[in-house]
Design a protein around this motif. Sequence first.
Motif, mmCIF file in Angstrom:
data_model
loop_
_atom_site.group_PDB
_atom_site.id
_atom_site.type_symbol
_atom_site.label_atom_id
_atom_site.label_comp_id
_atom_site.label_asym_id
_atom_site.label_seq_id
_atom_site.Cartn_x
_atom_site.Cartn_y
_atom_site.Cartn_z
ATOM 1 N N LYS A 184 2.527 1.789 -3.362
ATOM 2 C CA LYS A 184 1.618 2.161 -4.451
ATOM 3 C C LYS A 184 0.964 3.527 -4.226
ATOM 4 N N LYS A 185 0.738 3.902 -2.947
ATOM 5 C CA LYS A 185 -0.087 5.067 -2.653
ATOM 6 C C LYS A 185 0.690 6.309 -2.208
ATOM 7 N N TYR A 202 0.834 -1.205 0.000
ATOM 8 C CA TYR A 202 0.000 0.000 0.000
ATOM 9 C C TYR A 202 0.868 1.255 0.000
ATOM 10 N N SER A 240 7.513 2.145 5.562
ATOM 11 C CA SER A 240 6.176 2.406 5.007
ATOM 12 C C SER A 240 5.652 3.744 5.500
#
Length: 265
Positions: free
Chosen positions: A130-131, A127, A171
């Motif tokens: 990708k985001k 996530y 992250s």
Amino acid sequence: MSEHLIAFILGIVEGLTEYLPVSSTGHLILVGSLLGFTGPKASTFEVIIQLGSMLAILVLYFKRFLSLLNFSTIGKPVKKLDIVHIILGVIPAAVVGLILHDFIKSQLFSPKVVVVSLVAGGILMIYAEKKHRPFTTNTVDELSYKQAFIIGLFQCLAVIPGFSRAGSTISGGLLARADHKTSAEFSFLVALPIMVGATGLDFIKSLHFLHSSDIPMFSIGFITAFVVAMLVAVAFLKVLSKIGLSVFAYYRFALAVLFTVFVIL
């Protein structure tokens, strides 16, 4: 298999995985189970080799840690990583870890929790990869206090065995718009105080398991973890921006399957 060879193998595993977003805890449990090395002595050994990995980061970033003792830049507009960044990155996980330490050790150190955490951490990493929005921060000296605190909040996830400190903090860094290398480097820096606290507490509680006859084995594991962790940390910073987090996430999914087959079933 001799204890010295087991120590060498587990030292390599610890050094390879402590600062990669793949969960050193998960690997040590899996490999320890395959080698038949479990129980109180194994838990104490894991504490010792984690100290080796910690020393590697201290050596690599010794000048950086010394520079944090310069308080003259705190609160000033000059772009420079200071001790406040580290405190903001450490406090959330330190508070959570201190409050939940006994619960985590007694209730969460189970194979099923590790498997779930491996998968959940992998999903978070995909996530974040990708985001994330366009990066605004390209060095640790450009990190804002807000970004440091956001990364610190994500580090709270690392108190769950199998989630991975590196995976959580990197992250968080990406989602806070710090680039891959900056996120990883800050992850290393805030990992050391947390690991010193957590590992130091575990070490004190494990002292009664230590015997003079264990010194050769523990020394082999400590030195091996130190050398391997240093090499891996340097290499990881060089390649992370090229390969991203997703490849490590898919590896975590595969590890979760292996963990289920060899440890749980």
